[in-house]
Motif scaffolding. Structure first.
Motif, PDB file in Angstrom:
ATOM      1  N   THR A 181       0.821  -1.211   0.000  1.00  0.00           N
ATOM      2  CA  THR A 181       0.000   0.000   0.000  1.00  0.00           C
ATOM      3  C   THR A 181       0.855   1.262   0.000  1.00  0.00           C
ATOM      4  N   SER A 182       2.129   1.118   0.384  1.00  0.00           N
ATOM      5  CA  SER A 182       3.033   2.275   0.360  1.00  0.00           C
ATOM      6  C   SER A 182       3.168   2.854  -1.051  1.00  0.00           C
ATOM      7  N   LEU A 183       2.883   2.046  -2.080  1.00  0.00           N
ATOM      8  CA  LEU A 183       2.966   2.527  -3.461  1.00  0.00           C
ATOM      9  C   LEU A 183       1.902   3.571  -3.773  1.00  0.00           C
ATOM     10  N   PHE A 184       0.780   3.530  -3.026  1.00  0.00           N
ATOM     11  CA  PHE A 184      -0.388   4.306  -3.425  1.00  0.00           C
ATOM     12  C   PHE A 184      -0.195   5.819  -3.262  1.00  0.00           C
ATOM     13  N   ALA A 185       0.706   6.208  -2.365  1.00  0.00           N
ATOM     14  CA  ALA A 185       0.912   7.640  -2.100  1.00  0.00           C
ATOM     15  C   ALA A 185       1.987   8.179  -3.021  1.00  0.00           C
ATOM     16  N   VAL A 186       1.575   8.626  -4.190  1.00  0.00           N
ATOM     17  CA  VAL A 186       2.517   9.182  -5.152  1.00  0.00           C
ATOM     18  C   VAL A 186       1.802  10.274  -5.935  1.00  0.00           C
TER      19      VAL A 186
END
Length: 889
Positions: free
Chosen positions: A634-639
């Protein structure tokens, strides 16, 4: 502008952008929390299916392929009898939570074939066995199966062998907003003649028994082909019908004598038609009766093999002498053509016919999933259903602290049978797909869930009726931005007023998260199960020992995404209204602090190159829960990216941005990944570039997360390497579980331990695409990992989209989603039927969970739109499709 678009333009001017009539009738009202007046909260057993045909509902109605007005005063649906069943087929059957080996499960074959946003044209298909419906067999077989075995489905029972069933297709075509033509086509798919009785049914939602109406409504006979329905709120409506074998009237009242051994006031009870048709009880009384609150004309047929019988009706607020004039049937062809024109206008033209079919049915299912939802918690807690007495346990039981919640709206449901109640994070994804066809209604839904009769005064958004206080991932800012940009692309201008309105409510919810889910004030968030049910090694909603605290990598990542989405939203607004510039700065700085917490406070494992939940224990070293799951992805989602033109216009934001960067770097504090591409764009990412690359290596590995149909929820690594942790002397274990859930967490009816979930894949794909837009060819990775084939990230996102879409594509073997049941879907007439399941087996990709959760699985339609942007022009699209599928052809 098509006829449907013109109607939508009119609706957009309404306070509630809805038609008065639509598919607002639930597929299941029994077994729901709002119908549960027990003292122990056992909703499934308090109102079981066996009561549904004889017991009046308290909070709404259900039916088969039905419609209602938007306050569900008056309902219409179809009932059937094959001459063998013990009850009329008035509603869809399925197992309750404790009957199925994997929780509740609908056991019927039905399909949402077509629909448009104003519901001027709708098609529903139900497949009705000619043999006795296997109710007992389905219960017994599933009860005797373990959680390690698959579910026993209706296609396993044999009742559809040799095509011994009827296709019952219900089509609605509106003459006008309150004048609806109805056609019921019954086709015998078998080779030999078979009997069927059809009861098109009109009835009133029973509000009168609970003080909701001054006068009881009434359906009264006008002549042998028409009845008049009178309601103090709705006014007068007329149901016109072609010549019937007989016409029956009764009341939508509970049969107390049958269910509870208490005498009835009259023989005119809810299941009177059932008794009359099947057991020949009180037939003369029902035929002689000329009024009631429930009415059916009855049609008895014996249909030859391969033949079709059709019944036409008309529901209108206009009294007319000739409801079926010459050429009446042309309204169906006209509205069908308008639906075709609408979709041809708004959906991509340069994709294959199969992809168009996938999109059309996905969006039809989404539109059919609009449902009237009525629930007033305060009244529910303080009143009874006249069956069970008030109990003190209910006063402090389920949802007792949500007494402000007073819902009576049309809401997009996840699945009108398996989940006939809204779920907060599901709704966010539903709106992203709804924006393709009706962005105004999508915006309305997002605003609605945050209105004061939904959102708790402290800012919490209600999760779902089984526990409104559970915590769903905060995806609503993401959804609002997606809806905004989809509409902006369609119309050329964005709805800034919508962004302003929802931004104010999102700030309240964001503040609730900060105050309630960041116990230590270190920007690490707990959150609970976060909608991912059984993704953890143990139930993440359970209270831990007082010395322990679970700090969640996904909770923290969701909040990083939330802060970044709010920053993006504030920037978009500030480009038109400078007063929002400070808000952009606030959420940017908050994002930086959350990024620091995720990367610096023990969640990243440098050896494994992965983010893990952390179990913090007082006076002990924290324990990383080393599970390779979407929790760490889920860390990928904040971009996000910021263009130079933003800084040029928002000078104060730029000044603060530069100061904050300088201050943190001088003091050796964490700074999120920020790079300049041609000095025009800045990338903001929750994770540094080297960690992004490490995560992508796992995501794109076919021995870990990458399946033929997209990204799995849990890495296949855990198939041979289960993870175990000991907490307070108890071992907890998790392993790769690609199919139905083998855990009983949250009822055991969903599984995040291995299958492919479309909404998570959608977020991953969107995020990788954003990285790809920024890095271009400057960042390439192996796809798949270990293959030696290198792609840039935009190309990776396209390949992932293809994999997800392939779940639904038709090939020589059928569709992956239909799995072992492709034998049925390869039969003539069934080839284009598609089911949009809740999730998909991590290895075989056959559909699992709710069979019609078109809500968030409709995101497949969005992915096809995204893919179409990179496909050749329309004249080449079919050639490309055939070339790619040459072997299958």
């Amino acid at each position: 502008m098509t006829a449907e678009q013109q109607r939508l333009k009119v609706n957009a001017l309404k306070k509630v952008p809805l038609e008065q009539w639509g598919p607002y009738l639930s597929d299941r009202q029994w077994g729901t929390v709002r119908e549960d007046f027990s003292s122990n909260g056992d909703a499934w057993n308090y109102f079981p299916f066996s009561h549904s045909h004889a017991r009046a509902y308290r909070w709404g109605e259900d039916g088969l392929g039905g419609i209602s007005d938007f306050f569900q005063n008056l309902c219409f649906s179809v009932a059937l009898w094959n001459g063998k069943d013990k009850i009329l087929k008035e509603r869809l059957y399925g197992l309750g939570n404790f009957e199925g080996n994997h929780g509740e499960d609908v056991k019927e074959l039905y399909y949402y074939l077509d629909n448009v946003p104003t519901h001027y044209y709708m098609e529903f298909l139900y497949k009705y066995p000619q043999q006795e419906f296997p109710y007992e067999d389905l219960v017994e077989k599933n009860r005797n199966r373990s959680r390690l075995e698959p579910e026993y489905e209706i296609l396993d029972t044999g009742v559809f062998n040799d095509n011994k069933y009827f296709d019952v297709k219900i089509t609605y075509a509106k003459h006008s907003k309150r004048d609806i033509a109805i056609r019921i086509d019954i086709t015998n798919r078998g080779k030999t003649a078979a009997p069927i009785t059809v009861l098109p049914t009109l009835w009133f939602y029973n509000r009168w028994s609970y003080g909701g109406l001054t006068e009881r409504p009434c359906i009264k006979k006008i002549n042998n082909n028409a009845v008049k329905a009178t309601h103090e709120r709705l006014g007068n409506y007329y149901l016109y019908f072609q010549k019937a074998d007989m016409a029956l009237f009764t009341e939508n009242e509970t049969n107390h004598e049958k269910l509870f051994g208490r005498p009835n006031q009259s023989p005119f009870v809810k299941d009177a038609f059932n008794e009359a048709i099947i057991n020949n009880v009180n037939v003369d009384q029902l035929r002689e009766n000329t009024e009631g609150t429930k009415f059916s004309p009855v049609y008895k047929y014996r249909i030859a093999g391969g033949a079709t019988k059709s019944i036409c009706l008309r529901l209108s607020d206009v009294l007319m002498d000739q409801p079926f004039p010459h050429g009446f049937e042309h309204i169906f062809a006209t509205r069908k053509q308008e639906a075709n024109d609408f979709y041809a206008e708004i959906l991509p033209k340069n994709v294959s016919e199969d992809w168009k079919q996938i999109q059309r049915q996905a969006l039809a299912g989404l539109l059919w999933s609009k449902q009237y939802y009525h629930f007033d918690i305060e009244r529910w807690l303080s009143t009874t259903d006249d069956i069970s007495p008030l109990s003190p346990e209910r006063k402090t039981g389920r949802n007792h602290d949500w007494q402000h919640l007073k819902n009576q709206d049309i809401v997009l449901m996840p699945d009108k049978w398996e989940y006939p109640w809204y779920a907060a994070w599901d709704l966010g994804f539903h709106c992203v797909s709804m924006a393709l066809v009706d962005p105004v209604f999508a915006k309305h839904q997002l605003i609605l869930i945050m209105r004061e009769w939904y959102m708790k005064p402290d800012g919490q958004i209600p999760a779902y009726e089984w526990n409104f206080g559970d915590v769903n991932p905060p995806v609503h800012a993401m959804a609002a931005l997606q809806v905004y940009h989809i509409e902006k692309k369609q119309k050329g201008t964005g709805d800034i007023n919508f962004l302003k309105r929802i931004f104010q409510k999102l700030i309240i919810n964001f503040t609730w998260w900060i105050h309630r889910k960041d116990a230590n004030g270190n920007n690490i968030f707990e959150g609970g199960f976060l909608g991912l049910d059984n993704i953890g090694v143990f139930n993440r909603s359970m209270p831990l020992h007082g010395q322990m605290e679970l700090e969640q990598a996904d909770g923290t990542s969701w909040m990083g995404m939330y802060a970044l989405n709010l920053m993006d939203m504030a920037i978009e607004i500030a480009m038109h209204d400078p007063s929002f510039e400070d808000a952009a700065t606030k959420f940017f700085e908050h994002f930086v602090l959350i990024a620091e917490g995720l990367n610096e406070l023990g969640m990243w494992n440098n050896e494994d190159k992965f983010y893990y939940d952390t179990l913090a224990i007082k006076e002990h070293d924290p324990i990383q829960l080393k599970i390779h799951s979407i929790v760490g992805l889920t860390s990928l989602f904040a971009v996000s990216t910021i263009d130079k033109k933003v800084f040029d216009k928002l000078g104060d934001f730029r000044k603060r941005f530069d100061w904050f960067e300088d201050y943190r770097k001088k003091n050796n504090k964490f700074w999120p990944n920020e790079e300049k591409a041609d000095e025009e764009t800045i990338l903001l990412s929750l994770i540094p570039k080297e960690r992004l690359i490490a995560l992508l290596q796992r995501i794109l590995s076919e021995t870990e997360f990458l399946s033929e149909g997209g990204i799995r929820a849990l890495s296949k690594y855990h198939e041979k390497n289960p993870y175990t942790v000991n907490i307070d002397g108890t071992d907890y274990t998790i392993q790769y579980d690609p199919g139905d859930s083998t855990s009983n967490f949250f009822g055991g009816n969903s599984n995040w331990r291995g299958p492919v979930w479309i909404p998570i894949n959608y977020l991953i794909i969107q995020s990788i695409k954003k990285y790809g837009d920024f890095y271009g060819d400057n960042l390439c990775v192996e796809y798949p990992t270990g293959s030696g084939n290198y792609l840039n990230l935009e190309q990776v996102s396209e390949e992932l989209m293809k994999r997800v879409i392939s779940i639904f594509e038709l090939n020589q073997s059928g569709r992956k989603a239909h799995g072992d049941y492709n034998w049925f879907y390869q039969q003539p007439g069934n080839e284009h039927l598609i089911l949009f399941y809740e999730y998909f087996h991590g290895d075989t990709l056959h559909g699992l969970g709710a069979a019609h959760q078109t809500g968030w699985t409709a995101l497949a339609a969005n992915l096809i739109c995204d893919m179409s942007e990179n496909l050749p022009p329309v004249e080449q699209a079919q050639e490309v499709y055939e070339e790619e599928n040459e072997e299958d052809v």
